[in-house]
Design an enzyme around this catalytic site. Structure first.
Site, PDB file in Angstrom:
ATOM      1  N   SER A   1       0.882  -1.091   0.013  1.00  0.00           N
ATOM      2  CA  SER A   1      -0.047   0.053   0.040  1.00  0.00           C
ATOM      3  C   SER A   1       0.839   1.341   0.046  1.00  0.00           C
ATOM      4  O   SER A   1       0.490   2.472  -0.277  1.00  0.00           O
ATOM      5  CB  SER A   1      -1.105   0.031   1.189  1.00  0.00           C
ATOM      6  OG  SER A   1      -0.135   0.316   2.396  1.00  0.00           O
TER       7      SER A   1
ATOM      8  N   CYS B   1      -1.701   0.859  10.581  1.00  0.00           N
ATOM      9  CA  CYS B   1      -1.021  -0.647  10.693  1.00  0.00           C
ATOM     10  C   CYS B   1      -1.076  -1.172   9.406  1.00  0.00           C
ATOM     11  O   CYS B   1      -1.994  -0.986   8.664  1.00  0.00           O
ATOM     12  CB  CYS B   1      -1.722  -1.219  11.687  1.00  0.00           C
ATOM     13  SG  CYS B   1      -1.536  -3.183  11.576  1.00  0.00           S
ATOM     14  N   PRO B   2      -0.075  -1.898   8.864  1.00  0.00           N
ATOM     15  CA  PRO B   2       1.341  -2.230   9.299  1.00  0.00           C
ATOM     16  C   PRO B   2       2.275  -0.906   9.303  1.00  0.00           C
ATOM     17  O   PRO B   2       3.215  -1.001   9.593  1.00  0.00           O
ATOM     18  CB  PRO B   2       1.895  -3.449   8.794  1.00  0.00           C
ATOM     19  CG  PRO B   2       1.156  -3.363   7.439  1.00  0.00           C
ATOM     20  CD  PRO B   2      -0.149  -2.582   7.505  1.00  0.00           C
ATOM     21  N   GLY B   3       1.786  -0.008   8.186  1.00  0.00           N
ATOM     22  CA  GLY B   3       2.934   1.149   8.259  1.00  0.00           C
ATOM     23  C   GLY B   3       3.195   1.810   6.645  1.00  0.00           C
ATOM     24  O   GLY B   3       4.151   2.331   6.741  1.00  0.00           O
ATOM     25  N   GLY B   4       2.527   1.030   5.684  1.00  0.00           N
ATOM     26  CA  GLY B   4       2.793   1.386   4.430  1.00  0.00           C
ATOM     27  C   GLY B   4       2.715   2.742   4.119  1.00  0.00           C
ATOM     28  O   GLY B   4       3.769   3.402   3.414  1.00  0.00           O
TER      29      GLY B   4
ATOM     30  N   LYS C   1     -13.125   4.148  -0.335  1.00  0.00           N
ATOM     31  CA  LYS C   1     -13.528   2.997  -1.012  1.00  0.00           C
ATOM     32  C   LYS C   1     -14.846   3.096  -1.775  1.00  0.00           C
ATOM     33  O   LYS C   1     -15.938   3.661  -1.163  1.00  0.00           O
ATOM     34  CB  LYS C   1     -13.740   1.958   0.118  1.00  0.00           C
ATOM     35  CG  LYS C   1     -12.406   1.811   1.210  1.00  0.00           C
ATOM     36  CD  LYS C   1     -11.182   1.619   0.391  1.00  0.00           C
ATOM     37  CE  LYS C   1      -9.966   1.715   1.430  1.00  0.00           C
ATOM     38  NZ  LYS C   1      -8.699   1.349   0.839  1.00  0.00           N
TER      39      LYS C   1
ATOM     40  N   ASP D   1      -5.953   5.716   5.221  1.00  0.00           N
ATOM     41  CA  ASP D   1      -6.391   4.684   4.272  1.00  0.00           C
ATOM     42  C   ASP D   1      -7.182   3.584   4.871  1.00  0.00           C
ATOM     43  O   ASP D   1      -6.634   2.401   5.253  1.00  0.00           O
ATOM     44  CB  ASP D   1      -5.139   4.041   3.374  1.00  0.00           C
ATOM     45  CG  ASP D   1      -5.462   3.108   2.501  1.00  0.00           C
ATOM     46  OD1 ASP D   1      -6.600   3.145   1.775  1.00  0.00           O
ATOM     47  OD2 ASP D   1      -4.735   2.405   2.264  1.00  0.00           O
TER      48      ASP D   1
ATOM     49  N   ASP E   1      -3.336   3.302  15.358  1.00  0.00           N
ATOM     50  CA  ASP E   1      -4.168   2.235  14.808  1.00  0.00           C
ATOM     51  C   ASP E   1      -4.118   1.218  15.871  1.00  0.00           C
ATOM     52  O   ASP E   1      -2.884   1.363  16.814  1.00  0.00           O
ATOM     53  CB  ASP E   1      -3.223   1.606  13.377  1.00  0.00           C
ATOM     54  CG  ASP E   1      -4.163   0.352  12.812  1.00  0.00           C
ATOM     55  OD1 ASP E   1      -4.691  -0.360  13.577  1.00  0.00           O
ATOM     56  OD2 ASP E   1      -4.457   0.350  11.772  1.00  0.00           O
TER      57      ASP E   1
END
Length: 366
Positions: A188, A221-224, A306, A277, A240
């Site tokens: 991401s 999470c996870p940090g993209g 979305k 996101d 998060d």
């Protein structure tokens, strides 16, 4: 040349067609869209020949959400003779454009077109030479001149035309070529990197994506997305309930808040960036982003909405209108742009830049 060719993500042709039809009408240009499902492009045929040229010149490309590229074209060239594909293309462009600055021989972004891509690479060299010989293309690349496009949709079949360099995508096929960083926590990360390339001019990166800025990542999470901010030496509040990648926490630039992104409030008043996101209903995310901007909690925001399975263009248009209306009602002067990015799937990415503070009479620093 009475056609406008638009590239899009396969499966989003109807949205692209609805958008160009609406925008063209707003510019007093009328016609109809030809759509083939999962083709990766749309043909908008104007009733008046001069309208196609006018649209690609005056309809701001950055206002189009679902189009990756836009150029004016003539009719489809069919059954190009294998022994001489160049002459019909030169003939189509002769008298229509001269001294262009770049040539792009392209294909739609579909699996079926991958084999055609190999041909396009080889064909570009002799075609470029012929176009230069006929003075249609300059002998060197020039960024401020029109761009020639040859879009092969099948072997021997192509649309030929041009776009204006100040009103098109600067990328081949309208797709930024980004490499996935091996140390990023998730793919991401490419969404946010592409958003920076699309929404922020390169000569403003040092100012608007500078070292030492504070940013908030909601649903991190996870940090993209946090990874992109850390890479640019920002300090990040990652919000998060889930775990963050240890590699990001080890940088010392990330403050992890295990909290609900819809309830979190920034602990300081000099946050510049807000990114988000989260997998939530578009209306809920739009409302949250509006709140942050109205309260002056950030100056620029990039977030994803979305999309539903049906009426995607209508849903996008409605949420963007609500966002604009709320900002306007609260006296917030802002730029709002949205794009269906290459790395987006069933979502669009929105960028908002706020120019005026939520505090009356105070202008934001740039």
């Amino acid at each position: 040349m009475n056609r406008v060719i638009l590239y899009c993500r396969p499966g989003f042709e109807k949205e692209c067609a609805a958008e160009i039809t609406e925008k063209a009408t707003q510019h007093d240009a009328y016609g109809f869209a030809r759509v083939k499902e999962n083709s990766g492009y749309v043909v908008f045929e104007c009733y008046q020949h001069e309208d196609a040229e006018r649209l690609v010149k005056t309809l701001p490309f950055h206002e189009l959400i679902f189009a990756r590229q836009m150029f004016v074209s003539g009719e489809l060239l069919r059954d190009l003779p294998p022994e001489d594909r160049i002459t019909p293309i030169v003939g189509m462009l002769s008298g229509a454009i001269e001294r262009a600055g770049e040539l792009r021989v392209e294909v739609p972004d579909t699996n079926e077109s991958k084999e055609l891509m190999k041909f396009c690479r080889k064909f570009t060299v002799p075609l470029r030479a012929a176009l230069r010989e006929h003075k249609i293309l300059l002998g060197y690349e020039k960024a401020d001149r029109p761009v020639l496009h040859v879009l092969f949709i099948a072997p021997g079949c192509c649309y030929v035309g041009y776009s204006y360099s100040n009103n098109n995508s600067p990328f081949y096929m309208g797709i930024p070529r980004l490499k996935f960083p091996s140390d990023a926590p998730s793919r991401s990360t490419l969404k946010l990197e592409e958003a920076f390339h699309v929404f922020i001019p390169a000569d403003e990166w040092d100012e608007r994506l500078g070292s030492g800025m504070y940013a908030v990542d909601l649903g991190a999470c996870p940090g993209g997305w946090t990874y992109q901010l850390v890479k640019r030496s920002m300090m990040v509040y990652a919000v998060d309930n889930g775990p963050m990648a240890p590699s990001l926490m080890e940088t010392g630039q990330v403050m992890h808040h295990q909290a609900d992104g819809f309830r979190f409030e920034p602990p300081r008043n000099n946050v510049y960036w807000l990114v988000c996101d989260m997998v939530e209903k578009p209306a809920k995310v739009t409302s949250l982003m509006s709140d942050w901007l109205i309260k002056g909690w950030c100056r620029e925001a990039i977030f994803n909405l979305k999309l539903p399975m049906k009426k995607r263009y209508e849903e996008v248009s409605h949420n963007l209108a609500v966002l604009q209306e709320r900002l306007s009602e609260n006296g917030i002067n802002a730029e709002v742009h949205a794009k269906h990015l290459y790395h987006d799937r069933e979502e669009i990415t929105v960028h908002v830049r706020r120019f005026w503070s939520a505090v009356p009479g105070r202008r934001d620093e740039r």
